[in-house]
Scaffold this active site. Structure first.
Site, PDB file in Angstrom:
ATOM      1  CB  SER A   8     -32.664  -7.100 -16.797  1.00  0.00           C
ATOM      2  OG  SER A   8     -31.621  -7.393 -15.882  1.00  0.00           O
ATOM      3  CG  HIS A  32     -33.072 -10.852 -18.727  1.00  0.00           C
ATOM      4  ND1 HIS A  32     -32.808 -11.640 -19.826  1.00  0.00           N
ATOM      5  CD2 HIS A  32     -31.862 -10.390 -18.314  1.00  0.00           C
ATOM      6  CE1 HIS A  32     -31.503 -11.647 -20.071  1.00  0.00           C
ATOM      7  NE2 HIS A  32     -30.896 -10.898 -19.150  1.00  0.00           N
ATOM      8  CG  ASP A  34     -28.948 -10.274 -16.104  1.00  0.00           C
ATOM      9  OD1 ASP A  34     -28.732 -10.799 -17.217  1.00  0.00           O
ATOM     10  OD2 ASP A  34     -29.609  -9.237 -15.954  1.00  0.00           O
ATOM     11  CG  MET A  36     -23.916 -11.676 -13.611  1.00  0.00           C
ATOM     12  SD  MET A  36     -23.468  -9.931 -13.627  1.00  0.00           S
ATOM     13  CE  MET A  36     -24.759  -9.244 -14.671  1.00  0.00           C
ATOM     14  CG  HIS A  65     -28.038 -13.378 -19.690  1.00  0.00           C
ATOM     15  ND1 HIS A  65     -27.768 -12.040 -19.856  1.00  0.00           N
ATOM     16  CD2 HIS A  65     -27.015 -14.031 -20.312  1.00  0.00           C
ATOM     17  CE1 HIS A  65     -26.649 -11.878 -20.533  1.00  0.00           C
ATOM     18  NE2 HIS A  65     -26.165 -13.074 -20.814  1.00  0.00           N
ATOM     19  CG  MET A  67     -23.658 -13.097 -18.266  1.00  0.00           C
ATOM     20  SD  MET A  67     -24.259 -11.457 -17.845  1.00  0.00           S
ATOM     21  CE  MET A  67     -25.824 -11.897 -17.110  1.00  0.00           C
ATOM     22  CG  MET A 136     -24.276 -10.262 -24.382  1.00  0.00           C
ATOM     23  SD  MET A 136     -25.642 -10.048 -23.225  1.00  0.00           S
ATOM     24  CE  MET A 136     -25.107  -8.626 -22.270  1.00  0.00           C
ATOM     25  CG  ASP A 175     -29.150  -8.372 -21.717  1.00  0.00           C
ATOM     26  OD1 ASP A 175     -29.392  -7.281 -21.170  1.00  0.00           O
ATOM     27  OD2 ASP A 175     -28.825  -9.405 -21.093  1.00  0.00           O
TER      28      ASP A 175
HETATM   29  C1  DX5 Z   1     -25.773  -7.105 -18.270  1.00  0.00           C
HETATM   30  C2  DX5 Z   1     -27.034  -7.901 -18.139  1.00  0.00           C
HETATM   31  C3  DX5 Z   1     -28.260  -7.164 -18.498  1.00  0.00           C
HETATM   32  C4  DX5 Z   1     -28.504  -5.907 -17.691  1.00  0.00           C
HETATM   33  C5  DX5 Z   1     -28.977  -4.877 -18.647  1.00  0.00           C
HETATM   34  O1  DX5 Z   1     -24.678  -7.939 -18.380  1.00  0.00           O
HETATM   35  O2  DX5 Z   1     -26.998  -9.067 -18.929  1.00  0.00           O
HETATM   36  O3  DX5 Z   1     -29.412  -7.996 -18.495  1.00  0.00           O
HETATM   37  O4  DX5 Z   1     -29.434  -6.037 -16.666  1.00  0.00           O
HETATM   38  O5  DX5 Z   1     -29.114  -3.687 -17.984  1.00  0.00           O
HETATM   39  P1  DX5 Z   1     -29.457  -2.333 -18.736  1.00  0.00           P
HETATM   40  O6  DX5 Z   1     -30.746  -2.551 -19.445  1.00  0.00           O
HETATM   41  O7  DX5 Z   1     -29.514  -1.343 -17.648  1.00  0.00           O
HETATM   42  O8  DX5 Z   1     -28.313  -2.093 -19.695  1.00  0.00           O
HETATM   43 ZN    ZN Z   2     -28.920 -10.180 -19.162  1.00  0.00          ZN
END
Ligand code: DX5
Ligand code: ZN
Length: 232
Positions: A8, A32, A34, A36, A65, A67, A136, A175
């Protein structure tokens, strides 16, 4: 069940995303990303235009991903620009079947994500519409959080659910807090796609970290399938 590793970029240097991608291009299976929106989660990262730019430089397939609120409106656009997988949250979707179909129609795999307290069973009938479930293992929003082992029973139930529908090829992704201390428990519980942010990009050598995580997950998954095999 093949193990896949998806680093990620959340814990990487956002000013150097193309270099970040190259650093794991030969070792990882996915990148990956993210997305947000500061509404669905209390954090803001990047959107469609950065994903589009990243795709011009990346050789790894991109795993988005989302969010975000209202994924029904935005998810298919990520597939249209070229993300190979688009995962959206069930808690935010008003029409998950329509959204999953729109993602697939745009040529990507469709994933459905579940926050730690959201049960999967009520959505079991939707499995044929999906290519991946994302369980998650932290509350979404930030990298570097501690793994929530209370989610492991749900992960096991999700694997059992998929096993019960043996002609369905749905991946099971975890994740949040995935690293050397937690990846084996997740593999044993049935996960096959592992997202890792800080465990990869917080390491001195991200590619080496990916190799090590893969080895651990392979070993743990192998031990489980050997135990399940009646012929030994
Ligand atoms: C958190 C993200 C993850 C995040 C995980 O909401 O969806 O993808 O990057 O980070 P680590 O592996 O550091 O927990
Ligand atoms: Zn993620």
């Amino acid at each position: 069940m093949a193990v896949q590793i998806a680093p990620s970029i959340l814990s990487a240097d956002f000013a150097r995303l193309a270099e970040v991608e190259s650093s794991v291009a030969d070792s990882a299976d996915w990148l990956h990303v993210d997305v947000m929106d500061n509404h669905f989660v209390p954090n803001l990262t990047l959107g469609l235009s950065v994903v589009r730019s990243l795709l011009r430089h990346a050789t790894l397939p991109i795993d988005c991903h989302l969010m975000i609120e209202d994924p029904d409106r935005w998810a298919a656009s990520y597939a249209e620009v070229g993300a190979r997988n688009v995962t959206f949250h069930v808690e935010a979707a008003a029409a998950p079947v329509r959204t999953a179909r729109a993602i697939r129609a745009a040529g990507a795999r469709a994933g459905l994500a579940f926050k730690p307290a959201t049960p999967i069973e009520p959505y079991a009938d939707l499995l044929p519409e999906l290519d991946m479930l994302l369980v998650m293992t932290v509350e979404p929003g930030f990298g570097g959080q501690a793994f929530l082992d209370v989610v492991l029973p749900k992960l096991r139930r999700a694997r059992a659910l998929l096993r019960g529908r043996d002609n369905l090829d749905v991946w099971l992704q975890v994740d949040g807090g995935i690293g050397p201390d937690t990846i084996e428990r997740c593999a044993e519980a049935g996960a096959d796609v592992f997202v890792a942010g800080s465990a990869v990009f917080g390491a001195d050598d991200p590619a080496k970290a990916v190799h090590a995580l893969r080895e651990q997950a392979d070993r743990a998954a192998g031990a489980v399938s050997a135990a399940d095999d009646p012929d030994g």
